[in-house]
Design a protein around this motif. Structure first.
Motif, short mmCIF file in Angstrom:
data_model
loop_
_atom_site.label_atom_id
_atom_site.label_comp_id
_atom_site.label_asym_id
_atom_site.label_seq_id
_atom_site.Cartn_x
_atom_site.Cartn_y
_atom_site.Cartn_z
N UNK A 84 -5.52 -3.67 -9.08
CA UNK A 84 -4.50 -4.71 -9.23
C UNK A 84 -4.85 -5.88 -8.31
N UNK A 85 -4.58 -7.05 -8.77
CA UNK A 85 -4.80 -8.24 -7.94
C UNK A 85 -3.45 -8.77 -7.44
N UNK A 86 -3.43 -9.26 -6.23
CA UNK A 86 -2.22 -9.89 -5.72
C UNK A 86 -2.59 -11.07 -4.85
N UNK A 124 0.83 -1.22 0.00
CA UNK A 124 0.00 0.00 0.00
C UNK A 124 0.86 1.26 0.00
N UNK A 125 1.86 1.28 0.89
CA UNK A 125 2.69 2.49 1.01
C UNK A 125 3.53 2.71 -0.24
N UNK A 126 4.07 1.65 -0.79
CA UNK A 126 4.93 1.79 -1.96
C UNK A 126 4.17 2.36 -3.14
N UNK A 127 2.89 2.01 -3.27
CA UNK A 127 2.12 2.40 -4.46
C UNK A 127 1.59 3.83 -4.37
N UNK A 128 1.88 4.53 -3.27
CA UNK A 128 1.60 5.96 -3.25
C UNK A 128 2.36 6.66 -4.37
N UNK A 129 3.48 6.07 -4.77
CA UNK A 129 4.30 6.63 -5.85
C UNK A 129 3.49 6.79 -7.14
N UNK A 130 2.50 5.92 -7.33
CA UNK A 130 1.75 5.93 -8.59
C UNK A 130 0.46 6.76 -8.51
N UNK A 131 0.07 7.14 -7.32
CA UNK A 131 -1.19 7.87 -7.18
C UNK A 131 -1.13 9.19 -7.95
N UNK A 132 -2.14 9.43 -8.77
CA UNK A 132 -2.32 10.65 -9.56
C UNK A 132 -1.45 10.71 -10.80
N UNK A 133 -0.68 9.68 -11.09
CA UNK A 133 0.02 9.65 -12.37
C UNK A 133 -1.00 9.35 -13.47
N UNK A 134 -0.71 9.75 -14.70
CA UNK A 134 -1.67 9.50 -15.78
C UNK A 134 -1.69 8.03 -16.17
N UNK A 135 -2.85 7.58 -16.63
CA UNK A 135 -2.95 6.23 -17.16
C UNK A 135 -2.06 6.11 -18.40
N UNK A 136 -1.24 5.08 -18.40
CA UNK A 136 -0.44 4.77 -19.59
C UNK A 136 -0.04 3.31 -19.47
N UNK A 137 0.24 2.71 -20.61
CA UNK A 137 0.69 1.32 -20.59
C UNK A 137 1.98 1.18 -19.79
N UNK A 138 2.84 2.18 -19.91
CA UNK A 138 4.12 2.12 -19.19
C UNK A 138 3.91 2.14 -17.68
N UNK A 139 3.01 3.01 -17.20
CA UNK A 139 2.77 3.09 -15.77
C UNK A 139 2.11 1.83 -15.22
N UNK A 140 1.17 1.28 -15.95
CA UNK A 140 0.51 0.05 -15.51
C UNK A 140 1.52 -1.10 -15.48
N UNK A 141 2.33 -1.19 -16.53
CA UNK A 141 3.36 -2.23 -16.56
C UNK A 141 4.32 -2.08 -15.39
N UNK A 142 4.70 -0.85 -15.09
CA UNK A 142 5.63 -0.60 -13.99
C UNK A 142 5.03 -0.99 -12.64
N UNK A 143 3.73 -0.75 -12.48
CA UNK A 143 3.07 -1.14 -11.24
C UNK A 143 3.11 -2.66 -11.06
N UNK A 150 1.62 -10.39 -8.53
CA UNK A 150 0.74 -9.25 -8.78
C UNK A 150 0.35 -9.28 -10.26
N UNK A 151 -0.91 -9.06 -10.56
CA UNK A 151 -1.36 -9.08 -11.95
C UNK A 151 -2.55 -8.15 -12.13
N UNK A 152 -2.88 -7.91 -13.38
CA UNK A 152 -4.02 -7.07 -13.74
C UNK A 152 -5.11 -7.97 -14.31
N UNK A 153 -6.24 -8.00 -13.61
CA UNK A 153 -7.39 -8.79 -14.07
C UNK A 153 -8.30 -7.87 -14.87
N UNK A 154 -8.38 -8.11 -16.16
CA UNK A 154 -9.17 -7.22 -17.02
C UNK A 154 -10.64 -7.22 -16.66
#
Length: 392
Positions: free
Chosen positions: A356-358, A296-315, A337-341
């Motif tokens: 995100x699912x984990x 939870x704490x680590x993913x604060x880094x991604x909060x409010x970043x724009x949606x992009x394939x690169x950002x989702x992949x990085x997450x 960790x994975x993305x369930x469409x």
């Protein structure tokens, strides 16, 4: 827009597209609640978290009366852990003192003062004890323990509480008044040498168990159980518990205890005060807490970043890198960790929400190790063969 101004030579810039670092918070932090009427009110103000950084001299000014001095000693006998002390006012009788410990959620007094630790000190307690105030008669629930459960959930902490120290049946009845994966019942009391009276005195064991868990966290890791570990500084127990049927009876009913197998006194018991088999082991509950919180704490880094394939992949990559590290350390058996469409419909993504699912699995303690012994008369052949060779 890229910088296309004239330049003759080389240039370097750092990409932000690097996996975030998932770090587990400090786990070996003890929280002690109790009384100290003679304490320095400036150093130890009422209902205020005060951090002791692991040495006995930090406790100078706590005074000699009340429960906190002994509780601090109980912890520091095990390990020099960060210890957050919260002093409550001693009432005119035990009931009044218990009310002070129950405290007020709005004013954040008593057990609710634990919630002030992180904003005030930068860390929060994960191993809580209030020795002398968490026992009961097995008929009604202890009010301090009852109030503490919600605070534990908010902190993702666990509490060590003391049974009635009378007999096995009452200890089990006491446990049945509690229903929390985060509460670990200890019975009986331990004996400690009192230098003031030069005699052994019975003291609640909860603070020592908290200290043992802190020592285990520091030396082995938060995913290790505190059971089957040495308890420092005690001379005995107020009610002997023998290893085998006796200790099994208590442990099976989620009452943890102290035994002596001939090599000194050790903690004995893995289970929290719950009948949920999937979450009964305290080590499993704590491991899940720390990994969930780290993610939870680590993913604060991604909060409010724009949606992009690169950002989702990085997450996804960041989460899986963390899981690989936890697996390598032994903190979990497996995880991903994975993305369930199916959970991420376009309307949800357009609303700024991504899921995100984990999954991961903490290692359960090997509580029940079994052997099946067989006779093998073929060994007689080895015996006779050896005898014949010796005679030749």
């Amino acid at each position: 827009m890229a910088d296309i101004s004239y330049h003759h030579g080389t240039r370097l810039s750092e990409s932000n597209e690097t996996p975030v670092l998932v770090q587990v918070a400090q786990t070996a932090v003890v929280g002690l609640l109790g009384t100290a009427p003679d304490a320095d009110p400036v150093k130890f103000p009422l209902n205020t978290p005060v951090l002791l950084k692991g040495t006995p001299t930090d406790a100078v000014g706590i005074g000699d009366t009340g429960t906190l001095k002994d509780a601090i000693d109980d912890v520091f006998d095990q390990v020099g852990a960060y210890t957050i002390v919260i002093r409550v006012e001693e009432g005119v009788d035990l009931a009044a003192t218990m009310s002070n410990l129950v405290g007020d959620a709005t004013a954040r007094t008593g057990v609710h003062a634990l919630l002030k630790s992180e904003p005030m000190l930068g860390i929060k307690p994960r191993l809580i004890a209030a020795p002398g105030f968490t026992s009961g008669d097995g008929v009604t629930a202890n009010p301090v323990v009852a109030e503490l459960v919600g605070v534990l959930d908010a902190l993702r902490a666990v509490a060590f509480v003391d049974g009635p120290d009378t007999d096995d049946a009452t200890a089990i009845l006491y446990r049945q008044q509690i229903n929390s994966q985060r509460v670990y019942v200890v019975d009986p009391k331990v004996l400690v040498w009192d230098t003031a009276t030069s005699t052994n005195v019975a003291r609640p064991a909860s603070a020592r168990f908290a200290g043992v868990q802190a020592r285990v966290d520091k030396k082995l890791g938060f995913w290790h159980s505190l059971s089957n570990k040495a308890i420092n500084g005690i001379t005995g127990v107020s009610r002997p518990v023998t290893y085998g049927a006796h200790s099994n009876y208590l442990n099976e009913n989620q009452v943890n205890t102290v035994i002596n197998t001939g090599e000194g006194y050790i903690t004995w018991g893995n289970r929290g005060a719950t009948d949920d088999d999937l979450w009964v082991f305290l080590a499993v509950r704590r491991t899940a807490d720390f990994i969930n919180e780290a993610i939870e704490k680590a993913y604060f880094e991604f909060v409010d970043k724009p949606f992009s394939a690169a950002n989702v992949k990085l997450m996804i990559e960041s989460g899986n890198a963390a899981m690989r590290t936890f697996i390598a350390e032994g903190a979990i058996i497996g995880g991903r960790v994975w993305l369930d469409q199916d959970l991420n419909e376009p309307i949800a993504l357009a609303s700024g929400r991504i899921t995100l699912s984990l999954d991961f699995e903490p290692p359960a303690p090997m509580e029940d190790i079994r052997f099946i012994a067989h006779r093998n008369i073929e060994y007689y052949l080895e015996l006779t063969k050896a005898a014949l060779q010796a005679a030749a």
